[in-house]
Design a protein around this motif. Structure first.
Motif, short mmCIF file in Angstrom:
data_model
loop_
_atom_site.label_atom_id
_atom_site.label_comp_id
_atom_site.label_asym_id
_atom_site.label_seq_id
_atom_site.Cartn_x
_atom_site.Cartn_y
_atom_site.Cartn_z
N UNK A 51 99.29 124.94 54.35
CA UNK A 51 98.75 126.31 54.24
C UNK A 51 99.30 127.21 55.33
N UNK A 52 99.36 126.69 56.54
CA UNK A 52 99.89 127.46 57.67
C UNK A 52 101.36 127.82 57.43
N UNK A 53 102.12 126.86 56.89
CA UNK A 53 103.53 127.13 56.59
C UNK A 53 103.67 128.21 55.52
N UNK A 54 102.83 128.13 54.48
CA UNK A 54 102.89 129.12 53.40
C UNK A 54 102.45 130.51 53.87
N UNK A 55 101.61 130.56 54.89
CA UNK A 55 101.14 131.85 55.41
C UNK A 55 102.28 132.64 56.06
N UNK A 56 103.22 131.94 56.66
CA UNK A 56 104.40 132.58 57.28
C UNK A 56 103.99 133.73 58.21
N UNK A 57 103.10 133.41 59.14
CA UNK A 57 102.64 134.41 60.10
C UNK A 57 103.77 134.80 61.04
N UNK A 58 103.92 136.09 61.26
CA UNK A 58 104.94 136.58 62.19
C UNK A 58 104.27 137.27 63.38
N UNK A 59 104.98 137.37 64.51
CA UNK A 59 104.40 138.04 65.68
C UNK A 59 103.91 139.44 65.33
N UNK A 237 93.81 122.09 46.33
CA UNK A 237 94.84 123.00 45.84
C UNK A 237 94.88 124.23 46.73
N UNK A 238 96.08 124.71 46.95
CA UNK A 238 96.27 125.97 47.68
C UNK A 238 96.66 127.05 46.68
#
Length: 244
Positions: A51-59, A237-238
């Protein structure tokens, strides 16, 4: 007339469900992470990492973690958003929120935490770049209202991530039922001293919308490009969606 809903397999007044769910999580908060590791054999950590990878959070991103519990996602999001970002850890349950807040502080992360109801989010429209909820949607009385609120507070182009237990592949159904209704309550009693709460958790999973139904609900709430990833043969499931 009072409106009714389900609490596990029971039919209860809507207001009663709020209190019953609160009691469950007040009871399990202190042992929540231990029980998650035991009952999922550590798989919940892999599901959350995906889930964290799919979120693709950027600075610099603004992120809302709803029903954030003990703060696993918020911790990872805060590290990725950096000092210029803004990550909110929220939960409707004070016991869970305290555990999550303390864990973040113990890891040197000072990020806002807020006790709030996902069905009535106290944030402005078009504010967040990402909104997440992990293993919390199934406990909400009005899931459609919560999804609509998530859509409201997202910026156009923002992404929602809903990680939740779901419908397992048919070949796993019988062993999964045995585990859920026999082994899981036994583990809950031995580790957390509370079999009933874990029996409710097993029932709540069965009452939660399946993958395709939740996809349709998210589309009805206004999300586009809705898709889902089955994890561990559908045990979880995500679902993801974008606000246009």
């Amino acid at each position: 007339m009072t409106n009714t809903t389900h609490f596990g397999y029971q039919t209860v007044d809507e207001q009663d469900k709020v209190h019953k769910v609160a009691e469950v999580f007040h009871s399990v908060a202190a042992k929540y992470d231990v029980m998650n590791d035991v009952m999922s054999a550590g798989l919940h950590r892999i599901w959350k990492a995906f889930t964290i990878a799919q979120a693709a959070i950027r600075p610099g991103f603004k992120v809302l973690d709803i029903a954030g519990g003990t703060g696993d996602l918020a911790k990872a999001f805060a590290a990725k958003a950096g000092p210029g970002g803004e990550v909110w850890l929220t939960d409707i349950n004070e016991s869970m929120l305290r555990v999550g807040r303390d864990r973040l502080l113990n890891n040197g992360l000072i990020t806002p935490t807020l006790l709030c109801d996902a069905e009535r989010l106290p944030f402005p429209d078009n504010y967040f770049d990402r909104v997440s909820v992990a293993f919390g949607l199934r406990n909400m009385t009005h899931k459609d209202a919560a999804l609509a609120e998530m859509h409201r507070v997202l910026k156009p182009g923002g992404k929602v991530l809903v990680l939740e237990f779901s419908k397992v592949a048919a070949v796993l159904k019988k062993p999964y039922d045995v585990y859920s209704f026999s082994v899981l309550p036994w583990l809950g009693q031995r580790i957390a001293g509370d079999a009933d709460s874990y029996r409710y958790l097993a029932e709540s999973i069965r009452m939660h919308p399946d993958q395709e139904t939740l996809k349709t609900m998210m589309q009805d709430a206004g999300f586009g490009r809705v898709d889902y990833f089955n994890l561990t043969a559908g045990v979880a499931a995500l679902h993801t969606g974008v606000k246009f």
